[in-house]
Design an enzyme around this catalytic site. Structure first.
Site, PDB file in Angstrom:
ATOM      1  N   HIS A 172      42.011  53.386  43.921  1.00  0.00           N
ATOM      2  CA  HIS A 172      42.360  53.013  45.295  1.00  0.00           C
ATOM      3  C   HIS A 172      43.692  53.615  45.737  1.00  0.00           C
ATOM      4  O   HIS A 172      44.340  53.089  46.643  1.00  0.00           O
ATOM      5  CB  HIS A 172      42.373  51.481  45.437  1.00  0.00           C
ATOM      6  CG  HIS A 172      41.010  50.867  45.315  1.00  0.00           C
ATOM      7  ND1 HIS A 172      40.783  49.527  45.101  1.00  0.00           N
ATOM      8  CD2 HIS A 172      39.773  51.435  45.380  1.00  0.00           C
ATOM      9  CE1 HIS A 172      39.480  49.299  45.030  1.00  0.00           C
ATOM     10  NE2 HIS A 172      38.859  50.438  45.199  1.00  0.00           N
ATOM     11  N   SER A 211      38.281  40.558  40.649  1.00  0.00           N
ATOM     12  CA  SER A 211      37.284  39.615  41.157  1.00  0.00           C
ATOM     13  C   SER A 211      35.885  40.218  41.146  1.00  0.00           C
ATOM     14  O   SER A 211      34.914  39.522  41.435  1.00  0.00           O
ATOM     15  CB  SER A 211      37.660  39.158  42.564  1.00  0.00           C
ATOM     16  OG  SER A 211      37.784  40.280  43.420  1.00  0.00           O
TER      17      SER A 211
HETATM   18  P1  OAD Z   1      41.445  40.230  43.685  1.00  0.00           P
HETATM   19  O1  OAD Z   1      42.639  39.582  44.304  1.00  0.00           O
HETATM   20  O2  OAD Z   1      40.175  40.265  44.453  1.00  0.00           O
HETATM   21  O3  OAD Z   1      41.126  39.483  42.311  1.00  0.00           O
HETATM   22  C1  OAD Z   1      42.124  39.204  41.392  1.00  0.00           C
HETATM   23  C2  OAD Z   1      41.459  38.631  40.162  1.00  0.00           C
HETATM   24  O4  OAD Z   1      42.462  38.454  39.188  1.00  0.00           O
HETATM   25  C3  OAD Z   1      40.778  37.274  40.385  1.00  0.00           C
HETATM   26  O5  OAD Z   1      39.484  37.302  39.824  1.00  0.00           O
HETATM   27  C4  OAD Z   1      41.678  36.288  39.635  1.00  0.00           C
HETATM   28  O6  OAD Z   1      40.962  35.213  39.051  1.00  0.00           O
HETATM   29  C5  OAD Z   1      42.257  37.191  38.563  1.00  0.00           C
HETATM   30  N1  OAD Z   1      43.570  36.768  38.043  1.00  0.00           N
HETATM   31  C6  OAD Z   1      44.538  36.059  38.647  1.00  0.00           C
HETATM   32  N2  OAD Z   1      45.600  35.900  37.838  1.00  0.00           N
HETATM   33  C7  OAD Z   1      45.279  36.545  36.688  1.00  0.00           C
HETATM   34  C8  OAD Z   1      45.966  36.755  35.455  1.00  0.00           C
HETATM   35  N3  OAD Z   1      47.198  36.277  35.243  1.00  0.00           N
HETATM   36  N4  OAD Z   1      45.331  37.468  34.494  1.00  0.00           N
HETATM   37  C9  OAD Z   1      44.092  37.965  34.692  1.00  0.00           C
HETATM   38  N5  OAD Z   1      43.405  37.791  35.828  1.00  0.00           N
HETATM   39  C10 OAD Z   1      43.989  37.095  36.813  1.00  0.00           C
HETATM   40  O7  OAD Z   1      41.901  41.678  43.223  1.00  0.00           O
HETATM   41  P2  OAD Z   1      41.005  42.947  42.869  1.00  0.00           P
HETATM   42  O8  OAD Z   1      39.769  42.553  42.134  1.00  0.00           O
HETATM   43  O9  OAD Z   1      41.909  43.940  42.243  1.00  0.00           O
HETATM   44  O10 OAD Z   1      41.322  47.237  47.445  1.00  0.00           O
HETATM   45  O11 OAD Z   1      40.600  43.459  44.296  1.00  0.00           O
HETATM   46  C11 OAD Z   1      39.859  44.617  44.401  1.00  0.00           C
HETATM   47  C12 OAD Z   1      40.288  45.389  45.599  1.00  0.00           C
HETATM   48  O12 OAD Z   1      40.212  44.550  46.750  1.00  0.00           O
HETATM   49  C13 OAD Z   1      41.743  45.837  45.593  1.00  0.00           C
HETATM   50  O13 OAD Z   1      41.943  47.042  44.894  1.00  0.00           O
HETATM   51  C14 OAD Z   1      42.002  46.048  47.044  1.00  0.00           C
HETATM   52  C15 OAD Z   1      41.330  44.823  47.624  1.00  0.00           C
HETATM   53  O14 OAD Z   1      40.790  45.001  48.831  1.00  0.00           O
HETATM   54  C16 OAD Z   1      41.774  47.957  48.483  1.00  0.00           C
HETATM   55  O15 OAD Z   1      42.816  47.697  49.059  1.00  0.00           O
HETATM   56  C17 OAD Z   1      40.898  49.124  48.825  1.00  0.00           C
END
Ligand code: OAD
Length: 272
Positions: free
Chosen positions: A124, A202
């Site tokens: 990204h 997520s």
């Molecule tokens: P999210 O904010 O959607 O998800 C974060 C995940 O991390 C969740 O499933 C939480 O349960 C988990 N989490 C929280 N604290 C944690 C910890 N200490 N250790 C491990 N896991 C933990 O973030 P992404 O999945 O990265 O894209 O989101 C995907 C994309 O959505 C991002 O790259 C961004 C966003 O839109 C763009 O901007 C194109």
């Protein structure tokens, strides 16, 4: 944290010891313990205070460039003040133990690199690679980062040094394609690995969320590290519930990768 890896399933520890090609696929959760807000977590997520989905679009930048640029400057300042956590360091350390490791991240921070990971693929984009919104020319940051930037502060984007159009963040916005070389590297790595870790994501944003499924389809073992449930739970072979900075060092220790690396002596706080 040492010798407390009993809850890591022994077959997983063995799979890690035997793995030839490993993929670590990360999302915002891997940086959570460095103080970087995730996108979708209640209360702490950026999206609870900002309509990030609306801000992270080309249309928002056209309409309100100062709001969007200000928001990304706030995030960039937050990242520059942050340091890698034990999860980033454990992943870098893993790269010194397995024959091949590909780190594929959705994160736009550089904490994997700063922890010592080599070969990090950014699906990204990056907060640190601004470019012209019209001609695409790479740009340097002209402005100092505000010491304590306010959330929601408007900052006018600088003008492109080549054509004068507004400079935009070097990230992928909703509705935009992933950088083709990064996506190709990621899909090949997922299809060729024998073990894939999906950490702190997520698993909701596509096409990135496709990667664990590609690995599964080729017979790889898929392991999820996340304190919360995601759509990947039902597919993953192992769901390790917990914070990445806690689970990853224990995982390495379970495979015997934890305490013997001479590089560890150089880790300032020696947490891994
Ligand atoms: P999210 O904010 O959607 O998800 C974060 C995940 O991390 C969740 O499933 C939480 O349960 C988990 N989490 C929280 N604290 C944690 C910890 N200490 N250790 C491990 N896991 C933990 O973030 P992404 O999945 O990265 O894209 O989101 C995907 C994309 O959505 C991002 O790259 C961004 C966003 O839109 C763009 O901007 C194109």
């Amino acid at each position: 944290m040492k010798n407390t890896h009993h809850d890591i399933p022994p077959p997983l520890a063995q799979a890690l010891r035997q793995a030839q090609r490993v993929v670590v696929f990360t999302g915002a959760g891997v940086s959570a313990e460095s103080g970087i807000a995730t996108f979708r977590d209640a209360l702490t997520g950026l999206w609870s205070r900002f309509d990030a989905q609306a801000l992270a679009t080309p249309e928002a930048f056209d309409e309100h460039p100062d709001v969007v640029w200000g928001w990304y400057e706030w995030r960039r300042a937050q990242v520059l003040r942050a340091t890698p956590n034990a999860a980033h360091r454990a992943i870098a350390q893993l790269g010194r133990h397995v024959p091949e490791l590909a780190v594929i991240t959705q994160n736009v921070d550089d904490l994997h690199e700063r922890a010592g990971s080599l070969l990090v693929t950014h699906l990204h984009g990056s907060l640190h690679a601004p470019r012209c919104s019209r001609c695409g020319a790479a740009q340097a940051f002209a402005t100092e980062i505000p010491a304590e930037p306010d959330e929601g502060r408007r900052i006018a984007p600088p003008a492109c040094t080549d054509c004068g159009a507004p400079v935009r963040p070097g990230v992928v916005w909703f509705g935009e394609s992933l950088p083709a070389p990064a996506w190709r590297t990621a899909t090949l790595a997922a299809q060729e690995c024998d073990l894939l870790f999906s950490i702190g994501t997520s698993s909701m944003v596509y096409p990135a969320a496709e990667l664990p499924r590609l690995a599964l389809a080729r017979g790889a073992t898929v392991v999820q590290v996340n304190p919360a449930a995601t759509p990947l739970d039902v597919l993953a072979h192992h769901n390790l519930r917990g914070a990445a900075a806690d689970v990853m060092p224990r995982l390495l220790a379970s495979a015997g990768f934890g305490d013997t690396d001479p590089g560890l002596a150089l880790t300032p706080d020696g947490e891994v």
